[in-house]
Scaffold this motif. Structure first.
Motif, mmCIF file in Angstrom:
data_model
loop_
_atom_site.group_PDB
_atom_site.id
_atom_site.type_symbol
_atom_site.label_atom_id
_atom_site.label_comp_id
_atom_site.label_asym_id
_atom_site.label_seq_id
_atom_site.Cartn_x
_atom_site.Cartn_y
_atom_site.Cartn_z
ATOM 1 N N PRO A 43 51.352 -12.454 -6.144
ATOM 2 C CA PRO A 43 50.016 -11.865 -6.018
ATOM 3 C C PRO A 43 50.057 -10.379 -5.731
ATOM 4 O O PRO A 43 51.071 -9.840 -5.249
ATOM 5 C CB PRO A 43 49.415 -12.633 -4.839
ATOM 6 C CG PRO A 43 50.586 -13.130 -4.066
ATOM 7 C CD PRO A 43 51.683 -13.362 -5.046
ATOM 8 N N GLU A 44 48.938 -9.715 -6.015
ATOM 9 C CA GLU A 44 48.813 -8.288 -5.716
ATOM 10 C C GLU A 44 48.945 -8.052 -4.217
ATOM 11 O O GLU A 44 48.797 -8.966 -3.396
ATOM 12 C CB GLU A 44 47.467 -7.765 -6.210
ATOM 13 C CG GLU A 44 46.260 -8.444 -5.572
ATOM 14 C CD GLU A 44 44.958 -7.869 -6.088
ATOM 15 O OE1 GLU A 44 44.744 -6.668 -5.897
ATOM 16 O OE2 GLU A 44 44.162 -8.629 -6.678
ATOM 17 N N ALA A 45 49.218 -6.811 -3.839
ATOM 18 C CA ALA A 45 49.514 -6.476 -2.447
ATOM 19 C C ALA A 45 48.389 -6.849 -1.493
ATOM 20 O O ALA A 45 48.635 -7.277 -0.360
ATOM 21 C CB ALA A 45 49.819 -4.981 -2.334
ATOM 22 N N SER A 46 47.136 -6.744 -1.932
ATOM 23 C CA SER A 46 46.004 -7.009 -1.047
ATOM 24 C C SER A 46 45.931 -8.475 -0.624
ATOM 25 O O SER A 46 45.251 -8.816 0.342
ATOM 26 C CB SER A 46 44.692 -6.600 -1.717
ATOM 27 O OG SER A 46 44.481 -7.331 -2.905
ATOM 28 N N PHE A 47 46.635 -9.347 -1.327
ATOM 29 C CA PHE A 47 46.648 -10.761 -0.978
ATOM 30 C C PHE A 47 47.209 -10.960 0.428
ATOM 31 O O PHE A 47 46.815 -11.879 1.143
ATOM 32 C CB PHE A 47 47.485 -11.540 -1.997
ATOM 33 C CG PHE A 47 47.426 -13.033 -1.838
ATOM 34 C CD1 PHE A 47 46.390 -13.768 -2.397
ATOM 35 C CD2 PHE A 47 48.424 -13.717 -1.148
ATOM 36 C CE1 PHE A 47 46.338 -15.154 -2.257
ATOM 37 C CE2 PHE A 47 48.378 -15.103 -1.012
ATOM 38 C CZ PHE A 47 47.331 -15.813 -1.563
ATOM 39 N N SER A 48 48.139 -10.085 0.826
ATOM 40 C CA SER A 48 48.776 -10.190 2.143
ATOM 41 C C SER A 48 48.083 -9.353 3.206
ATOM 42 O O SER A 48 48.518 -9.335 4.367
ATOM 43 C CB SER A 48 50.250 -9.761 2.044
ATOM 44 O OG SER A 48 50.941 -10.561 1.112
ATOM 45 N N ASP A 49 47.006 -8.676 2.840
ATOM 46 C CA ASP A 49 46.263 -7.841 3.785
ATOM 47 C C ASP A 49 45.349 -8.727 4.633
ATOM 48 O O ASP A 49 44.377 -9.295 4.135
ATOM 49 C CB ASP A 49 45.431 -6.807 3.015
ATOM 50 C CG ASP A 49 44.681 -5.863 3.937
ATOM 51 O OD1 ASP A 49 44.730 -6.045 5.175
ATOM 52 O OD2 ASP A 49 44.001 -4.950 3.414
ATOM 53 N N GLU A 50 45.667 -8.858 5.924
ATOM 54 C CA GLU A 50 44.893 -9.737 6.798
ATOM 55 C C GLU A 50 43.461 -9.252 6.998
ATOM 56 O O GLU A 50 42.590 -10.021 7.421
ATOM 57 C CB GLU A 50 45.592 -9.864 8.151
ATOM 58 C CG GLU A 50 46.947 -10.551 8.066
ATOM 59 C CD GLU A 50 47.609 -10.699 9.408
ATOM 60 O OE1 GLU A 50 47.011 -10.238 10.412
ATOM 61 O OE2 GLU A 50 48.710 -11.279 9.478
ATOM 62 N N ASN A 51 43.197 -7.982 6.716
ATOM 63 C CA ASN A 51 41.851 -7.429 6.885
ATOM 64 C C ASN A 51 41.003 -7.553 5.620
ATOM 65 O O ASN A 51 39.819 -7.250 5.628
ATOM 66 C CB ASN A 51 41.925 -5.958 7.302
ATOM 67 C CG ASN A 51 42.583 -5.784 8.663
ATOM 68 O OD1 ASN A 51 42.296 -6.540 9.584
ATOM 69 N ND2 ASN A 51 43.470 -4.808 8.780
ATOM 70 N N SER A 52 41.624 -7.991 4.542
ATOM 71 C CA SER A 52 40.894 -8.105 3.278
ATOM 72 C C SER A 52 39.960 -9.306 3.306
ATOM 73 O O SER A 52 40.333 -10.394 3.759
ATOM 74 C CB SER A 52 41.883 -8.227 2.110
ATOM 75 O OG SER A 52 41.186 -8.478 0.907
ATOM 76 N N ARG A 53 38.740 -9.106 2.805
ATOM 77 C CA ARG A 53 37.777 -10.210 2.684
ATOM 78 C C ARG A 53 37.730 -10.746 1.258
ATOM 79 O O ARG A 53 36.912 -11.622 0.955
ATOM 80 C CB ARG A 53 36.390 -9.725 3.112
ATOM 81 C CG ARG A 53 36.298 -9.247 4.559
ATOM 82 C CD ARG A 53 36.571 -10.396 5.519
ATOM 83 N NE ARG A 53 36.476 -9.977 6.912
ATOM 84 C CZ ARG A 53 35.366 -10.058 7.644
ATOM 85 N NH1 ARG A 53 34.256 -10.506 7.099
ATOM 86 N NH2 ARG A 53 35.375 -9.691 8.911
ATOM 87 N N ALA A 54 38.571 -10.216 0.392
ATOM 88 C CA ALA A 54 38.569 -10.662 -1.001
ATOM 89 C C ALA A 54 39.033 -12.112 -1.092
ATOM 90 O O ALA A 54 39.826 -12.583 -0.277
ATOM 91 C CB ALA A 54 39.473 -9.768 -1.839
ATOM 92 N N LEU A 55 38.524 -12.825 -2.086
ATOM 93 C CA LEU A 55 38.882 -14.224 -2.296
ATOM 94 C C LEU A 55 39.572 -14.451 -3.632
ATOM 95 O O LEU A 55 40.177 -15.494 -3.850
ATOM 96 C CB LEU A 55 37.639 -15.110 -2.207
ATOM 97 C CG LEU A 55 36.912 -15.110 -0.858
ATOM 98 C CD1 LEU A 55 35.625 -15.917 -0.948
ATOM 99 C CD2 LEU A 55 37.819 -15.665 0.237
#
Length: 225
Positions: free
Chosen positions: A28-40
């Motif tokens: 997955p893209e890097a933001s997948f591991s970002d705990e602050n991301s609200r993306a689904l």
């Protein structure tokens, strides 16, 4: 053709699923591991594959209704919902736990499950629970909860619970003990049956997961070394 969508569960299983996804060639893209991301929804290093991250109980629903073509979900969820639209071709060998009946320690000390005729239980698995007790000729009254199951006996909601157990630590810390096991649980790769027939890119991905989940052989270990 739009990207294939794979539904993955939030929580404990996800950490076990990520190495398996990588072995299947999906990162997955890097933001997948970002705990602050609200993306689904997330892209992967393969533009033909996207991931969605949803609650474990919702994975089966997304795949059964075709919103996702594949998913990773526990066999407990598959048994609870029993969607005819789902095909589960691969046991991924992760997420090992069990679905069990538990009750307070002091109650269990004087209790014999063989003598039950009527039980009241708190659970998020009413279908599985009713079916299990029906096979034994026991009438089950289920109180549907989606979480904090261990509080039910303490607060008088129900004297017993049916829930997933892994190490048993949560039960112990809440004064509960397993008294009966309903089923062993592992996570499965599920596929939408219609997508399996209509999308030629589904079968190769299923085979990639099958290889990723296969136990390593001595020759594999030698190559890795």
């Amino acid at each position: 053709m739009p990207p294939l969508v794979i539904a993955v569960p939030k929580g404990r299983i996800l950490s076990e699923a990520l190495p398996l996804l990588a072995r299947a060639g999906i990162r997955p893209e890097a933001s997948f591991s970002d705990e602050n991301s609200r993306a689904l929804r997330f892209a992967t290093d393969d533009p033909a594959i996207a991931l969605i991250r949803v609650r474990a109980f919702d994975v089966a629903t997304f795949v059964a209704h075709g919103a996702a073509q594949l998913g990773i979900v526990g066999s407990d969820v598959l048994a609870e919902f029993d969607y005819s639209e789902l095909y589960a071709p691969v046991d991924l060998g992760i997420g090992h736990c069990r679905l069990s009946i538990a009750e307070p320690v002091e109650m269990a000390a004087a209790d014999d499950p063989r003598g039950w005729s009527h039980v009241r239980v708190a659970t998020k698995y009413p279908h599985l629970t009713h079916a299990h007790f029906a096979r034994r000729g026991v009438q089950a009254e289920c109180v549907k909860l989606n979480g904090a199951m261990e509080l039910a006996p303490t607060l008088g909601l129900a004297p017993r619970i049916v829930d997933l157990v892994s190490s048993g630590r949560t039960l112990k810390e809440n004064g509960l003990v397993e008294v009966e096991r309903i089923m062993e649980v592992t996570s499965r790769l599920v596929v939408n049956r219609a997508a399996m027939k209509t999308r030629p890119d589904v079968v190769p991905l299923v085979e990639a997961f099958r290889r990723a989940a296969a136990p390593a052989t001595p020759s594999d270990a030698a190559v890795a070394a």
